[in-house]
Design a protein around this motif. Structure first.
Motif, PDB file in Angstrom:
ATOM      1  N   VAL A 248       3.226  23.677  -3.682  1.00 46.07           N
ATOM      2  CA  VAL A 248       3.277  23.024  -4.993  1.00 46.07           C
ATOM      3  C   VAL A 248       1.887  22.604  -5.450  1.00 46.07           C
ATOM      4  N   SER A 249       1.031  22.204  -4.509  1.00 47.90           N
ATOM      5  CA  SER A 249      -0.328  21.807  -4.862  1.00 47.90           C
ATOM      6  C   SER A 249      -1.154  23.000  -5.332  1.00 47.90           C
ATOM      7  N   LYS A 250      -0.973  24.155  -4.684  1.00 46.57           N
ATOM      8  CA  LYS A 250      -1.779  25.332  -4.996  1.00 46.57           C
ATOM      9  C   LYS A 250      -1.254  26.119  -6.193  1.00 46.57           C
ATOM     10  N   ALA A 251       0.052  26.057  -6.449  1.00 44.58           N
ATOM     11  CA  ALA A 251       0.650  26.870  -7.516  1.00 44.58           C
ATOM     12  C   ALA A 251       0.254  26.336  -8.891  1.00 44.58           C
ATOM     13  N   ASP A 252      -0.024  27.249  -9.796  1.00 46.66           N
ATOM     14  CA  ASP A 252      -0.320  26.878 -11.178  1.00 46.66           C
ATOM     15  C   ASP A 252       0.922  26.908 -12.066  1.00 46.66           C
ATOM     16  N   PHE A 253       1.933  27.680 -11.621  1.00 43.97           N
ATOM     17  CA  PHE A 253       3.125  27.869 -12.450  1.00 43.97           C
ATOM     18  C   PHE A 253       4.368  27.676 -11.599  1.00 43.97           C
ATOM     19  N   LEU A 254       5.192  26.724 -11.995  1.00 38.54           N
ATOM     20  CA  LEU A 254       6.415  26.411 -11.258  1.00 38.54           C
ATOM     21  C   LEU A 254       7.612  26.494 -12.191  1.00 38.54           C
ATOM     22  N   LEU A 255       8.749  26.876 -11.616  1.00 39.69           N
ATOM     23  CA  LEU A 255      10.026  26.837 -12.320  1.00 39.69           C
ATOM     24  C   LEU A 255      10.970  25.927 -11.559  1.00 39.69           C
ATOM     25  N   ALA A 256      11.698  25.077 -12.259  1.00 38.32           N
ATOM     26  CA  ALA A 256      12.759  24.273 -11.651  1.00 38.32           C
ATOM     27  C   ALA A 256      14.089  24.879 -12.048  1.00 38.32           C
ATOM     28  N   ASN A 257      15.015  24.985 -11.094  1.00 39.65           N
ATOM     29  CA  ASN A 257      16.290  25.657 -11.367  1.00 39.65           C
ATOM     30  C   ASN A 257      17.298  24.784 -12.108  1.00 39.65           C
ATOM     31  N   SER A 258      16.909  23.552 -12.446  1.00 44.31           N
ATOM     32  CA  SER A 258      17.784  22.665 -13.219  1.00 44.31           C
ATOM     33  C   SER A 258      16.992  21.449 -13.661  1.00 44.31           C
ATOM     34  N   VAL A 259      17.503  20.743 -14.648  1.00 42.56           N
ATOM     35  CA  VAL A 259      16.849  19.502 -15.068  1.00 42.56           C
ATOM     36  C   VAL A 259      16.929  18.458 -13.960  1.00 42.56           C
ATOM     37  N   TYR A 260      17.955  18.554 -13.113  1.00 43.16           N
ATOM     38  CA  TYR A 260      18.067  17.624 -11.994  1.00 43.16           C
ATOM     39  C   TYR A 260      16.901  17.803 -11.035  1.00 43.16           C
ATOM     40  N   THR A 261      16.591  19.056 -10.682  1.00 41.55           N
ATOM     41  CA  THR A 261      15.443  19.330  -9.821  1.00 41.55           C
ATOM     42  C   THR A 261      14.158  18.858 -10.483  1.00 41.55           C
ATOM     43  N   TYR A 262      14.004  19.169 -11.759  1.00 40.63           N
ATOM     44  CA  TYR A 262      12.793  18.794 -12.494  1.00 40.63           C
ATOM     45  C   TYR A 262      12.595  17.276 -12.513  1.00 40.63           C
ATOM     46  N   ASN A 263      13.657  16.538 -12.729  1.00 39.71           N
ATOM     47  CA  ASN A 263      13.535  15.083 -12.863  1.00 39.71           C
ATOM     48  C   ASN A 263      13.128  14.391 -11.571  1.00 39.71           C
ATOM     49  N   GLN A 264      13.250  15.078 -10.440  1.00 40.43           N
ATOM     50  CA  GLN A 264      12.846  14.496  -9.168  1.00 40.43           C
ATOM     51  C   GLN A 264      11.384  14.745  -8.832  1.00 40.43           C
ATOM     52  N   LEU A 265      10.697  15.524  -9.653  1.00 42.02           N
ATOM     53  CA  LEU A 265       9.298  15.853  -9.394  1.00 42.02           C
ATOM     54  C   LEU A 265       8.379  14.736  -9.878  1.00 42.02           C
ATOM     55  N   ASP A 266       7.192  14.650  -9.293  1.00 40.37           N
ATOM     56  CA  ASP A 266       6.217  13.679  -9.767  1.00 40.37           C
ATOM     57  C   ASP A 266       5.577  14.163 -11.067  1.00 40.37           C
ATOM     58  N   ARG A 267       4.887  13.273 -11.723  1.00 40.33           N
ATOM     59  CA  ARG A 267       4.357  13.577 -13.059  1.00 40.33           C
ATOM     60  C   ARG A 267       3.416  14.773 -13.040  1.00 40.33           C
ATOM     61  N   LYS A 268       2.542  14.865 -12.056  1.00 41.16           N
ATOM     62  CA  LYS A 268       1.587  15.967 -11.989  1.00 41.16           C
ATOM     63  C   LYS A 268       2.299  17.299 -11.817  1.00 41.16           C
ATOM     64  N   THR A 269       3.321  17.323 -10.957  1.00 37.06           N
ATOM     65  CA  THR A 269       4.064  18.563 -10.727  1.00 37.06           C
ATOM     66  C   THR A 269       4.860  18.948 -11.967  1.00 37.06           C
ATOM     67  N   LYS A 270       5.445  17.962 -12.631  1.00 38.79           N
ATOM     68  CA  LYS A 270       6.196  18.244 -13.853  1.00 38.79           C
ATOM     69  C   LYS A 270       5.333  18.930 -14.905  1.00 38.79           C
ATOM     70  N   SER A 271       4.053  18.571 -14.950  1.00 41.39           N
ATOM     71  CA  SER A 271       3.167  19.094 -15.994  1.00 41.39           C
ATOM     72  C   SER A 271       2.977  20.608 -15.905  1.00 41.39           C
ATOM     73  N   LYS A 272       3.264  21.191 -14.751  1.00 45.90           N
ATOM     74  CA  LYS A 272       3.113  22.649 -14.607  1.00 45.90           C
ATOM     75  C   LYS A 272       4.448  23.326 -14.267  1.00 45.90           C
TER      76      LYS A 272
END
Length: 397
Positions: free
Chosen positions: A151-175
């Motif tokens: 997660v630190s090295k990746a520039d582009f991430l996909l979350a498979n649901s809003v539930y997964t996305y909402n558990q991420l920290d702010r920096k991770t959410k930004s990408k």
């Protein structure tokens, strides 16, 4: 454009000429295979990267526009931080390069892809820190550490649901972009026009863990049997085979009456059981998505899931596409399943609503288009298939 797909892959459901040949056992996840099939159907050339414990040397298989590169996995990879597996797969990716890689899960497959320097999008299908908190053992600690690196090295991430996305920290959410899981267009072709509902309910779960909550499912069924004494309960998946952890628990608690311990089964066989079931009961305490519920909705089998079980409430449209219950309460689950079995109008309404909601929000056509649009955005250019998209979907056996 050649698209690489890295992850656990079920080789036997890929749309290629080799499905009926002798193939090594791999770390399988049907959704990855469905995604590969969807890309092939749309005319893209695909290189799939996966691994297996059954091969002594790396293996490459080809059929049409699909190439599958199988690297090696040694026993107990967590003790070695998956370093052998990552390097073996990285070498395969370099030897058989794609223009772009879509990596499923933020673990060894994604780590290998990122090491190649190729443009890579990493799909998050769970949140490693949450899993570690619920299952605090050394293996999950290693998985969390790999996830942190990826997660630190990746520039582009996909979350498979809003539930997964909402558990991420702010920096991770930004990408991170949210794109839901999907069901394949071929799933409806697997439906039997002459199927008849059997006198059983079903739970499909991979593992007898606190998260999957099979104990409460068994207790709920024992309560249901008082009202429906001929009803049966099919338990499918890892740890639910005869003699497995689920049966061991049931025997100790005197909860085996009417229960069939079926264990792991091929994907098509599981889907047939789901279609023929009266109800799919999903007692899981937490899901980042809930693919088995989506498959039941397509099969027009009404579902009961947890009202606070991660993404499940959204997947069931907050009770409009399936019933929600308190999975901490066997009584609550038994009540909701009993409502479906007793009220035919409610049953038919939810069967139809579940199918409609799935089709409108989670179909292959809707979701794969979102993936391709995002990949074009990442690459800064349109993705051009190597062949024209066929008029009709190719049938997956």
């Amino acid at each position: 454009m050649t698209i690489g797909v890295a992850g656990p892959i079920e080789l036997r459901i890929l749309d290629w000429d080799l499905k009926d040949t002798s193939l090594p056992q791999t770390n399988a996840f049907p959704l990855t295979s469905h995604f590969i099939n969807a890309l092939l159907k749309r005319g893209f050339k695909v290189i799939a990267y996966t691994n297996s414990t059954e091969i002594a040397e790396p293996m490459v298989l080809e059929s049409g526009n699909l190439k599958v590169c199988i690297s090696r996995q040694k026993p107990q990879p967590g003790r070695r931080f998956f370093l052998f597996e990552v390097e073996d797969m990285r070498k395969m990716m370099v030897a058989h390069p794609a223009d772009f890689i879509s990596a499923f899960w933020s673990y060894e497959f994604a780590w290998a892809a990122l090491k190649t320097g190729k443009p890579t999008v990493v799909s998050l299908h769970d949140v490693a820190l949450q899993i570690l908190r619920k299952i605090p053992d050394m293996f999950r600690l290693v998985r969390w550490m790999i996830n942190y690196i990826v997660v630190s090295k990746a520039d582009f991430l996909l979350a498979n649901s809003v539930y997964t996305y909402n558990q991420l920290d702010r920096k991770t959410k930004s990408k991170t972009r949210v794109i839901d899981n999907f069901y394949p267009s071929t799933l409806e072709q697997r439906l039997s026009a002459t199927a008849q509902k059997g006198n059983y309910i079903i739970t499909v779960a991979q593992g007898f863990t606190q998260r999957k909550n099979i104990e409460n499912g068994l207790q709920a069924f024992a309560l249901l049997r008082r009202q429906f004494p001929d009803l049966e309960y099919y338990l499918v998946g890892v740890d639910s085979e005869e003699g497995g952890l689920a049966q061991q628990y049931a025997e100790k608690q005197n909860l085996t009456d009417g229960v069939r311990f079926m264990g792991p089964m091929p994907y098509d066989d599981v889907f047939k059981l789901i279609q023929n079931a009266q109800v799919l009961l999903h007692p899981s305490r937490e899901e980042s998505f809930g693919m088995v519920l989506l498959e039941a909705m397509v099969a027009r089998t009404p579902t009961v899931g947890g009202k606070a079980s991660g993404y499940i409430p959204h997947l069931l449209n907050y009770g409009k596409a399936g019933l929600l219950s308190d999975v901490e309460s066997p009584e609550s689950m038994a009540t909701e399943v009993g409502r479906l079995l007793s009220d035919r109008d409610l049953y038919q309404t939810l069967a139809h609503a579940g199918y409609t909601y799935a089709e409108e929000n989670f179909s292959e056509e809707v979701i794969v288009r979102k993936h391709l649009d995002y990949y074009s955005e990442v690459l800064g250019r349109d993705l051009k298939p190597v062949v024209q998209q066929p008029d009709k979907p190719q049938k997956v056996a």
